[in-house]
Design an enzyme around this catalytic site. Structure first.
Site, PDB file in Angstrom:
ATOM      1  N   LYS A 161      45.021  26.527  37.900  1.00  0.00           N
ATOM      2  CA  LYS A 161      44.579  27.452  36.852  1.00  0.00           C
ATOM      3  C   LYS A 161      44.951  28.855  37.268  1.00  0.00           C
ATOM      4  CE  LYS A 161      42.408  28.431  33.064  1.00  0.00           C
ATOM      5  NZ  LYS A 161      43.656  29.116  32.627  1.00  0.00           N
ATOM      6  N   LYS A 181      39.820  32.893  44.511  1.00  0.00           N
ATOM      7  CA  LYS A 181      39.063  33.430  43.372  1.00  0.00           C
ATOM      8  C   LYS A 181      38.436  32.293  42.562  1.00  0.00           C
ATOM      9  CE  LYS A 181      41.339  36.318  40.828  1.00  0.00           C
ATOM     10  NZ  LYS A 181      42.136  37.016  39.776  1.00  0.00           N
ATOM     11  N   LYS A 189      49.812  30.187  39.491  1.00  0.00           N
ATOM     12  CA  LYS A 189      50.222  31.403  38.767  1.00  0.00           C
ATOM     13  C   LYS A 189      51.673  31.243  38.351  1.00  0.00           C
ATOM     14  CE  LYS A 189      48.571  35.560  37.754  1.00  0.00           C
ATOM     15  NZ  LYS A 189      47.198  36.079  37.629  1.00  0.00           N
ATOM     16  N   GLY A 193      46.831  34.221  30.252  1.00  0.00           N
ATOM     17  CA  GLY A 193      47.536  35.505  30.226  1.00  0.00           C
ATOM     18  C   GLY A 193      47.409  36.257  31.549  1.00  0.00           C
ATOM     19  N   ASP A 194      48.220  37.266  31.691  1.00  0.00           N
ATOM     20  CA  ASP A 194      48.141  38.244  32.786  1.00  0.00           C
ATOM     21  C   ASP A 194      48.936  39.438  32.258  1.00  0.00           C
ATOM     22  OD1 ASP A 194      47.406  38.495  35.883  1.00  0.00           O
ATOM     23  OD2 ASP A 194      49.427  39.288  35.713  1.00  0.00           O
ATOM     24  N   ASN A 226      44.429  44.892  28.994  1.00  0.00           N
ATOM     25  CA  ASN A 226      43.262  44.057  28.697  1.00  0.00           C
ATOM     26  C   ASN A 226      42.088  44.334  29.650  1.00  0.00           C
ATOM     27  OD1 ASN A 226      41.951  41.192  29.623  1.00  0.00           O
ATOM     28  ND2 ASN A 226      42.058  41.395  27.406  1.00  0.00           N
ATOM     29  N   SER A 286      37.868  31.496  31.288  1.00  0.00           N
ATOM     30  CA  SER A 286      38.916  30.535  30.932  1.00  0.00           C
ATOM     31  C   SER A 286      38.424  29.115  31.199  1.00  0.00           C
ATOM     32  CB  SER A 286      40.178  30.778  31.760  1.00  0.00           C
ATOM     33  OG  SER A 286      40.952  31.797  31.188  1.00  0.00           O
TER      34      SER A 286
HETATM   35  N1  LIG Z   1      43.996  39.507  32.001  1.00  0.00           N
HETATM   36  C1  LIG Z   1      43.144  38.910  32.813  1.00  0.00           C
HETATM   37  O1  LIG Z   1      42.292  38.132  32.389  1.00  0.00           O
HETATM   38  C2  LIG Z   1      43.176  39.197  34.269  1.00  0.00           C
HETATM   39  C3  LIG Z   1      44.018  40.139  34.810  1.00  0.00           C
HETATM   40  N2  LIG Z   1      43.936  40.445  36.132  1.00  0.00           N
HETATM   41  C4  LIG Z   1      44.770  41.469  36.733  1.00  0.00           C
HETATM   42  O2  LIG Z   1      44.473  42.732  36.130  1.00  0.00           O
HETATM   43  C5  LIG Z   1      45.627  43.581  36.147  1.00  0.00           C
HETATM   44  C6  LIG Z   1      45.908  44.056  34.737  1.00  0.00           C
HETATM   45  O3  LIG Z   1      46.186  42.927  33.899  1.00  0.00           O
HETATM   46  P1  LIG Z   1      46.034  42.970  32.317  1.00  0.00           P
HETATM   47  O4  LIG Z   1      45.107  44.056  31.931  1.00  0.00           O
HETATM   48  O5  LIG Z   1      45.777  41.601  31.888  1.00  0.00           O
HETATM   49  O6  LIG Z   1      47.513  43.327  31.896  1.00  0.00           O
HETATM   50  P2  LIG Z   1      48.024  44.171  30.646  1.00  0.00           P
HETATM   51  O7  LIG Z   1      49.447  43.840  30.495  1.00  0.00           O
HETATM   52  O8  LIG Z   1      47.118  44.009  29.494  1.00  0.00           O
HETATM   53  O9  LIG Z   1      47.855  45.659  31.186  1.00  0.00           O
HETATM   54  C7  LIG Z   1      48.459  46.091  32.375  1.00  0.00           C
HETATM   55  C8  LIG Z   1      48.258  47.576  32.514  1.00  0.00           C
HETATM   56  O10 LIG Z   1      48.781  48.000  33.767  1.00  0.00           O
HETATM   57  C9  LIG Z   1      49.811  48.959  33.556  1.00  0.00           C
HETATM   58  N3  LIG Z   1      50.874  48.621  34.503  1.00  0.00           N
HETATM   59  C10 LIG Z   1      51.537  47.459  34.633  1.00  0.00           C
HETATM   60  N4  LIG Z   1      52.462  47.534  35.579  1.00  0.00           N
HETATM   61  C11 LIG Z   1      52.379  48.773  36.066  1.00  0.00           C
HETATM   62  C12 LIG Z   1      53.064  49.463  37.060  1.00  0.00           C
HETATM   63  N5  LIG Z   1      54.054  48.874  37.763  1.00  0.00           N
HETATM   64  N6  LIG Z   1      52.707  50.743  37.315  1.00  0.00           N
HETATM   65  C13 LIG Z   1      51.682  51.318  36.614  1.00  0.00           C
HETATM   66  N7  LIG Z   1      51.003  50.715  35.648  1.00  0.00           N
HETATM   67  C14 LIG Z   1      51.347  49.469  35.384  1.00  0.00           C
HETATM   68  C15 LIG Z   1      50.268  48.764  32.141  1.00  0.00           C
HETATM   69  O11 LIG Z   1      50.808  49.951  31.599  1.00  0.00           O
HETATM   70  C16 LIG Z   1      48.964  48.376  31.459  1.00  0.00           C
HETATM   71  O12 LIG Z   1      48.200  49.505  31.179  1.00  0.00           O
HETATM   72  C17 LIG Z   1      46.724  42.744  36.810  1.00  0.00           C
HETATM   73  O13 LIG Z   1      46.710  42.986  38.199  1.00  0.00           O
HETATM   74  C18 LIG Z   1      46.280  41.313  36.551  1.00  0.00           C
HETATM   75  O14 LIG Z   1      46.831  40.419  37.478  1.00  0.00           O
HETATM   76  C19 LIG Z   1      43.007  39.858  36.951  1.00  0.00           C
HETATM   77  C20 LIG Z   1      42.157  38.918  36.463  1.00  0.00           C
HETATM   78  C21 LIG Z   1      42.241  38.436  35.110  1.00  0.00           C
HETATM   79  O1  LIG Z   2      42.325  33.016  32.926  1.00  0.00           O
HETATM   80  C1  LIG Z   2      43.076  32.558  33.761  1.00  0.00           C
HETATM   81  O2  LIG Z   2      43.355  31.363  33.864  1.00  0.00           O
HETATM   82  C2  LIG Z   2      43.760  33.413  34.787  1.00  0.00           C
HETATM   83  C3  LIG Z   2      43.370  34.831  34.844  1.00  0.00           C
HETATM   84  C4  LIG Z   2      44.218  35.455  35.891  1.00  0.00           C
HETATM   85  O3  LIG Z   2      45.422  35.435  35.784  1.00  0.00           O
HETATM   86  C5  LIG Z   2      43.619  35.998  37.093  1.00  0.00           C
HETATM   87  O4  LIG Z   2      42.468  35.710  37.392  1.00  0.00           O
HETATM   88  O5  LIG Z   2      44.315  36.741  37.817  1.00  0.00           O
END
Ligand SMILES: NC(=O)C1=CN([C@@H]2O[C@H](COP(=O)(O)OP(=O)(O)OC[C@H]3O[C@@H](n4cnc5c(N)ncnc54)[C@H](O)[C@@H]3O)[C@@H](O)[C@H]2O)C=CC1
Ligand SMILES: O=C(O)CCC(=O)C(=O)O
Length: 444
Positions: free
Chosen positions: A90, A114, A126, A165-166, A240, A376
């Site tokens: 997952k 995690k 992943k 998603g990520d 997100n 999830s």
């Molecule tokens: N979406 C989820 O449920 C989860 C996400 N994460 C982590 O949270 C972080 C953000 O993910 P999301 O919000 O889902 O992605 P997203 O795509 O919705 O947003 C990513 C954000 O980070 C910025 N960003 C991306 N790459 C960048 C870079 N190289 N330099 C500066 N800013 C950058 C983007 O402009 C955007 O504001 C990631 O590290 C992801 O792995 C962790 C747990 C769960």
């Molecule tokens: O919801 C999921 O399965 C994964 C979320 C995720 O990518 C993370 O925890 O970094």
């Protein structure tokens, strides 16, 4: 040489040019030293660390698709199925031009611990691609997602591997991926999470990572005798995780001062207007430069800079290695109380060490952002029983999970004489369950 040092050396030698993977392995193994040394003989005999640091399976594939000009484009696709000791693989899919095998492996490795911390039956994996969704039309995104899933669908399933998603993969992408899976496999099953509400998605999944981060942070502060209400926070990112962290923080009485995207950052002395950021990012898919049109008193700055603003709480929610040693020093100088990671590995090893040595409460992403994957897993449960729970039901479970994680990691750190070291606590608590399950299942 100790088993930990030997393993780190081996991982570096066997996985050249994978710095992010090396970093994640070092961070985990260094903090597990006490536990590993106490069981070194048995662990060595069972080659436990070799198995723990080697993915069960890596799938790499070509993703050809046709752009709007009729030109064929080719991207790299990855799925790393890291560890299935406690459940089906997952973890999310990341679409970003910076994606490499190293990044997917670090994310998959982190995900194992995690997912264990959530207390739910999910293994770690992943995936992703170096495809850049920015500036692409909906048709191009669909073409890419369909081609990506045409290969990926051979390797996943509701009881095998369940992606989500990520970065760069949100509701739109999950929809296209799900449609293609269903079409090829002729199966309507919970093979992806983060789905839309009309086709098997869970209420509160969109909000879960950001909300979970704040439930966790509130509890961690409480454990340390601090009330979250009335504090100020700097958040990085505007995706997100960042958006829903800002929303819940504001609801808890925290004034959010900053947010950022890959080109710049905003400072709003009156507190970020989350509705405005949602409209800019989720509806218009535009840049944060637009924020000034909504809030004339705010400032927009090019480049990095979020961590230079004075705040009580720092919540990095953008990407890996975005909070560096100098940023950690700036936070300390500005009197920051706590850093809680919403993103995966946003703080470098040196910055983490500095924060911990200088009395700043530090919570690693594998604990603080586990609310996303936990929800999830709740989506998977709902899909299995073909029912949908209400928002409040899911949100209540999420809150409980985050509070439990907070206490479990704190207790694990204390048990091994490292009170307040939440990095060690998270790694130990996550590791113990995975190792238990691996041992019970024999050598595999
Ligand atoms: N979406 C989820 O449920 C989860 C996400 N994460 C982590 O949270 C972080 C953000 O993910 P999301 O919000 O889902 O992605 P997203 O795509 O919705 O947003 C990513 C954000 O980070 C910025 N960003 C991306 N790459 C960048 C870079 N190289 N330099 C500066 N800013 C950058 C983007 O402009 C955007 O504001 C990631 O590290 C992801 O792995 C962790 C747990 C769960
Ligand atoms: O919801 C999921 O399965 C994964 C979320 C995720 O990518 C993370 O925890 O970094």
């Amino acid at each position: 040489m100790s088993y930990v040092d030997e393993t780190i050396e081996r991982v570096v030698a066997q996985n050249p040019s994978q710095p992010e993977f090396h970093q994640a392995v070092k961070e985990v193994l260094e903090s597990l030293r006490v536990v590993i040394e106490a069981n070194e003989e048995a662990y060595r005999r069972d080659a436990l660390l070799e198995r723990l640091t080697t993915p069960e399976r890596i799938i790499m594939f070509r993703v050809p698709w046709v752009d709007d000009k009729g030109q064929v484009q080719v991207n790299n696709g990855y799925r790393v199925q890291f560890n299935s000791a406690i459940g089906p693989y997952k973890g999310g899919l990341r679409f970003h031009p910076s994606v490499t095998l190293s990044i997917i492996k670090f994310l998959g490795f982190e995900q194992v611990f995690k997912n264990s911390l959530t207390g739910l039956p999910i293994g770690g994996g992943k995936g992703g691609s170096d495809f850049d969704p920015k500036g692409k039309s909906d048709r191009e995104i669909m073409a890419f997602c369909q081609s990506f899933m045409t290969e990926l669908c051979k390797h996943i399933g509701a009881d095998t591997d369940v992606p989500a998603g990520d970065i760069g993969v949100g509701g739109r992408e999950i929809g296209y991926l799900f449609g293609q899976y269903k079409r090829i496999r002729n199966l309507y099953e919970g093979v992806l999470t983060g789905k839309g509400l009309t086709y098997g998605g869970s209420l509160a999944r969109t909000e879960a990572t950001g909300y979970g981060l704040l439930y966790f942070t509130r509890e961690l502060l409480k454990l340390n005798g601090i009330d979250i209400a009335g504090k100020t926070a700097c958040i990085s990112g505007a995706g997100n995780v960042a958006i829903y962290a800002a929303e819940k923080a504001t609801e808890m009485g925290v004034k959010v001062l900053t947010m950022s995207d890959s080109t710049g950052w905003i400072y709003d002395p009156d507190g970020i207007d989350v509705a405005a950021v949602k409209e800019i990012k989720e509806v218009k898919r535009a840049r944060l430069t637009e924020y000034k049109n909504y809030r004339p008193n705010s400032e927009y700055h090019e480049g990095r800079g979020v961590w230079s603003v004075k705040c009580d709480l720092a919540l990095p929610c953008a990407t890996q290695n975005e909070l560096l040693l100098d940023d950690a020093k700036a936070l300390k100088a500005n009197g920051t109380i706590a850093v809680c990671e919403g993103a995966n590995m946003p703080t470098t090893l040196e910055a983490t060490q500095y924060l911990q040595e200088n009395g700043i409460i530090f919570a690693p992403g594998k604990a603080a952002n586990a609310g996303g994957v936990a929800t999830s897993a709740l989506e998977m449960s709902q899909n299995s029983e073909r029912l949908s729970w209400t928002f409040d039901e899911v949100d209540a479970k999420l809150q409980q999970i985050m509070v439990t994680i907070c206490h479990n990691i704190s207790d694990a750190a204390e048990k091994y004489g490292m009170k307040g070291n939440y990095v060690a606590g998270a790694n130990i608590a996550g590791f113990e369950k995975v190792v238990n399950a691996m041992n019970a299942q024999g050598i595999c």
